[in-house]
Design a protein around this motif. Structure first.
Motif, PDB file in Angstrom:
ATOM      1  N   PHE A   4       0.847  -1.180   0.000  1.00  0.00           N
ATOM      2  CA  PHE A   4       0.000   0.000   0.000  1.00  0.00           C
ATOM      3  C   PHE A   4       0.887   1.236   0.000  1.00  0.00           C
ATOM      4  O   PHE A   4       1.618   1.478   0.955  1.00  0.00           O
ATOM      5  CB  PHE A   4      -0.924   0.019   1.228  1.00  0.00           C
TER       6      PHE A   4
ATOM      7  N   LEU B 272       1.802   5.087   0.361  1.00  0.00           N
ATOM      8  CA  LEU B 272       1.332   6.181   1.206  1.00  0.00           C
ATOM      9  C   LEU B 272       1.695   7.509   0.557  1.00  0.00           C
ATOM     10  O   LEU B 272       2.410   8.324   1.117  1.00  0.00           O
ATOM     11  CB  LEU B 272       1.940   6.068   2.606  1.00  0.00           C
TER      12      LEU B 272
ATOM     13  N   ALA C  92      -0.670   9.738  -0.799  1.00  0.00           N
ATOM     14  CA  ALA C  92      -1.664  10.782  -0.524  1.00  0.00           C
ATOM     15  C   ALA C  92      -1.325  11.484   0.789  1.00  0.00           C
ATOM     16  O   ALA C  92      -0.590  10.953   1.620  1.00  0.00           O
ATOM     17  CB  ALA C  92      -3.052  10.173  -0.448  1.00  0.00           C
TER      18      ALA C  92
ATOM     19  N   THR D 217      -3.934   8.749   4.289  1.00  0.00           N
ATOM     20  CA  THR D 217      -4.360   7.424   3.848  1.00  0.00           C
ATOM     21  C   THR D 217      -5.065   6.768   5.025  1.00  0.00           C
ATOM     22  O   THR D 217      -4.497   6.652   6.111  1.00  0.00           O
ATOM     23  CB  THR D 217      -3.149   6.569   3.413  1.00  0.00           C
ATOM     24  N   ARG D 218      -6.326   6.345   4.807  1.00  0.00           N
ATOM     25  CA  ARG D 218      -7.120   5.765   5.885  1.00  0.00           C
ATOM     26  C   ARG D 218      -7.118   4.242   5.794  1.00  0.00           C
ATOM     27  O   ARG D 218      -7.266   3.685   4.718  1.00  0.00           O
ATOM     28  CB  ARG D 218      -8.535   6.299   5.828  1.00  0.00           C
TER      29      ARG D 218
ATOM     30  N   SER E 148     -12.287   2.405   2.661  1.00  0.00           N
ATOM     31  CA  SER E 148     -10.968   2.746   3.210  1.00  0.00           C
ATOM     32  C   SER E 148      -9.915   2.640   2.117  1.00  0.00           C
ATOM     33  O   SER E 148     -10.010   1.792   1.222  1.00  0.00           O
ATOM     34  CB  SER E 148     -10.591   1.796   4.348  1.00  0.00           C
ATOM     35  N   ASP E 149      -8.887   3.491   2.196  1.00  0.00           N
ATOM     36  CA  ASP E 149      -7.779   3.422   1.244  1.00  0.00           C
ATOM     37  C   ASP E 149      -7.029   2.099   1.398  1.00  0.00           C
ATOM     38  O   ASP E 149      -6.597   1.502   0.419  1.00  0.00           O
ATOM     39  CB  ASP E 149      -6.816   4.591   1.464  1.00  0.00           C
TER      40      ASP E 149
ATOM     41  N   GLU F 143      -5.100   6.274  10.583  1.00  0.00           N
ATOM     42  CA  GLU F 143      -4.767   7.152   9.461  1.00  0.00           C
ATOM     43  C   GLU F 143      -3.259   7.301   9.371  1.00  0.00           C
ATOM     44  O   GLU F 143      -2.575   7.372  10.394  1.00  0.00           O
ATOM     45  CB  GLU F 143      -5.363   8.555   9.661  1.00  0.00           C
TER      46      GLU F 143
ATOM     47  N   THR G 261       6.181  10.574   7.941  1.00  0.00           N
ATOM     48  CA  THR G 261       4.880   9.914   7.887  1.00  0.00           C
ATOM     49  C   THR G 261       4.486   9.608   9.322  1.00  0.00           C
ATOM     50  O   THR G 261       5.263   9.059  10.092  1.00  0.00           O
ATOM     51  CB  THR G 261       4.948   8.617   7.060  1.00  0.00           C
TER      52      THR G 261
END
Length: 160
Positions: free
Chosen positions: A78, A80, A82, A85-86, A93-94, A108, A116
């Motif tokens: 996944f 990150l 954005a 990111t949820r 959800s992302d 989040e 991050t």
């Protein structure tokens, strides 16, 4: 008192038993050349793991990625990229983590130019970073994030 250990499951049985009382396997005759094998485990009782390497050609310097280390979709990645990111069990959800141990809106990940940050958003089971429950924490490359029964490794892109 003599005992006979099962070669199949390791259960301790009384001397003279012909079958294991736990698994039913035939118990062999006792010999003096018994071999016991022990496998090393880490502090959490899990098998040790090799170093994790992930190719991120599309990621820019400082961008982060989460790699599922343990859970139903192990190996999934996944990005990150954005600003926020949820992660949760909610279908929109992302990072969709489909398990009852994950809250619908669980955590989040906020990505800024310098760092991050992961933030728990009121989940029932909590969010953990490196085995410690957190409310909000800045992530470093290699940190392990646990959301429900999912264990994810946070990695950042480098020029290497």
């Amino acid at each position: 008192m003599d005992v006979a250990f099962c070669n199949n499951c390791g259960h301790r049985n009384p001397a003279g038993a012909n079958f294991c009382s736990s698994c039913g396997a035939v118990l062999g005759m006792a010999t003096s050349d018994t071999t016991v094998i022990l496998h090393p485990v880490d502090a959490q009782g899990e098998p040790g793991e090799d170093e994790l390497t992930v190719a991120m050609p599309e990621a820019s310097e400082g961008a982060g990625v989460l790699v599922v280390k343990r859970g139903p979709n192990a190996g999934a990645r996944f990005m990150l990229a954005a600003e926020v990111t949820r992660a949760g069990r909610h279908p929109e959800s992302d990072i969709f983590l489909d398990d009852i141990t994950v809250s619908r809106r669980h955590a989040e990940f906020e990505h800024a130019a310098e760092a991050t940050v992961v933030r728990d958003v009121g989940s029932l089971n909590g969010t953990y970073v490196n085995h410690e429950r957190i409310e909000e924490v800045r992530l470093s490359s290699g940190d392990e994030v646990q959301i429900g029964k999912f264990k994810l490794v946070f990695l950042t892109a480098t020029d290497e």
